[in-house]
Design an enzyme around this catalytic site. Structure first.
Site, PDB file in Angstrom:
ATOM      1  N   HIS A   1     -16.226 -39.859   1.063  1.00 33.10           N
ATOM      2  CA  HIS A   1     -16.318 -40.685   2.566  1.00 33.10           C
ATOM      3  C   HIS A   1     -16.941 -42.126   2.216  1.00 33.10           C
ATOM      4  O   HIS A   1     -17.431 -42.441   1.378  1.00 33.10           O
ATOM      5  CB  HIS A   1     -17.324 -39.886   3.439  1.00 33.10           C
ATOM      6  N   ASP A   2     -16.266 -42.856   2.871  1.00 32.11           N
ATOM      7  CA  ASP A   2     -16.601 -44.479   2.974  1.00 32.11           C
ATOM      8  C   ASP A   2     -16.212 -45.201   1.677  1.00 32.11           C
ATOM      9  O   ASP A   2     -16.822 -46.321   1.228  1.00 32.11           O
ATOM     10  CB  ASP A   2     -18.001 -44.745   3.413  1.00 32.11           C
TER      11      ASP A   2
ATOM     12  N   GLY B   1     -19.465 -40.630  -2.274  1.00 26.82           N
ATOM     13  CA  GLY B   1     -19.334 -41.192  -1.051  1.00 26.82           C
ATOM     14  C   GLY B   1     -19.785 -42.718  -1.197  1.00 26.82           C
ATOM     15  O   GLY B   1     -20.501 -43.342  -2.174  1.00 26.82           O
TER      16      GLY B   1
END
Length: 262
Positions: free
Chosen positions: A125-126, A143
């Site tokens: 994520h991100d 992440g």
């Protein structure tokens, strides 16, 4: 909305609200959820799952059993409408997993253009992945990782959360990155350490022989001379007035929070 020229296997599920562009091909046993947009000319082979608020650009190739736009593995996630955005002309190998962002981060996981991801690559994520990046079999980004343009990450290599891989660096197979890797550095190990200048990347991406020499000298000053980073940055600021490519170094150091590999 499904474009009339799209070719979709009869046993695939396309939820209402999904946008499927011109000349898209979707193979059997795929599931495309309602907030997904797939751009013109993209190919999705069999058993692919694309969900969440996911936007995929033009002329991508997505191999079998991929899972894109998945719920991220951040325990703070509460099903917020975060996103995954993928650019154009990417090649995504079998069983790849790309996760959507978090509200604690940027809210979006971003993949650029012309990248090659081999089988079983995971992007957390991100993350922000640039252009012309190559990630080998089983490569893993935790992440919030930032991968600049033209980076090469070897097979089974892993990158710790919040790390930065600078432009045209290369991390060799099986390595574990826990600090930032500067541009044009070749690195290896657990934990990752610099080996030398990434000469293959210099020859591929830098045409000016004098600029190649400057980059080699920056490596010497950072590692063999062990000069303070601030002194090296002053030299970069001076040189980039003539060589704009050196901006990638300043951009790297301005973002680096975990410290560079030593």
């Amino acid at each position: 909305m499904i474009h009339s020229s799209a070719v979709i296997a009869g046993n695939s599920i396309i939820e209402k609200g999904a946008i499927i562009g011109a000349n898209v091909r979707i193979g059997p046993f795929c599931h495309i959820q309602s907030n997904v947009e797939i751009g013109e000319g993209t190919i999705v082979l069999s058993h692919g799952v694309i969900n969440g608020h996911t936007r995929i650009g033009r002329d991508n190739f997505i191999d079998r059993f991929c899972s894109l736009g998945e719920i991220n593995q951040d325990l703070k996630y509460r099903n917020e409408p975060t996103r995954l955005e993928i650019g154009h002309r990417n090649q995504i190998g079998q069983k790849a997993t790309f996760h959507r962002g978090t509200v604690q981060g940027s809210g979006v996981t971003t993949i650029g253009d012309d990248n090659i991801f081999l089988n079983q690559v995971h992007i957390g994520h991100d993350c922000v992945v640039g252009n012309a990046v190559e990630i080998g079999l089983g490569g893993v980004l935790a992440g919030h990782v930032e991968v600049d343009n033209q980076v090469c990450l070897g097979k089974l290599a892993a990158v710790h959360q919040f790390c930065i891989l600078g432009r045209a660096c290369e991390v060799l197979a099986g390595s574990c990155v826990v600090q930032d890797v500067p541009p044009f550095v070749l690195a290896e190990g657990n934990r990752c350490r610099p080996i030398e200048v990434n000469e293959a990347a210099l020859l591929r991406w830098v045409e000016d022989p004098h600029l190649r020499l400057i980059i080699r000298q920056l490596y010497q000053r950072m590692y063999h001379c062990a000069e303070p980073i601030e002194d090296v940055r002053e030299e970069i600021a001076h040189q980039q007035q003539e060589y704009s490519m050196l901006v990638c170094f300043e951009h790297f150091f301005a973002r680096s929070k975990r410290g560079i590999i030593r």
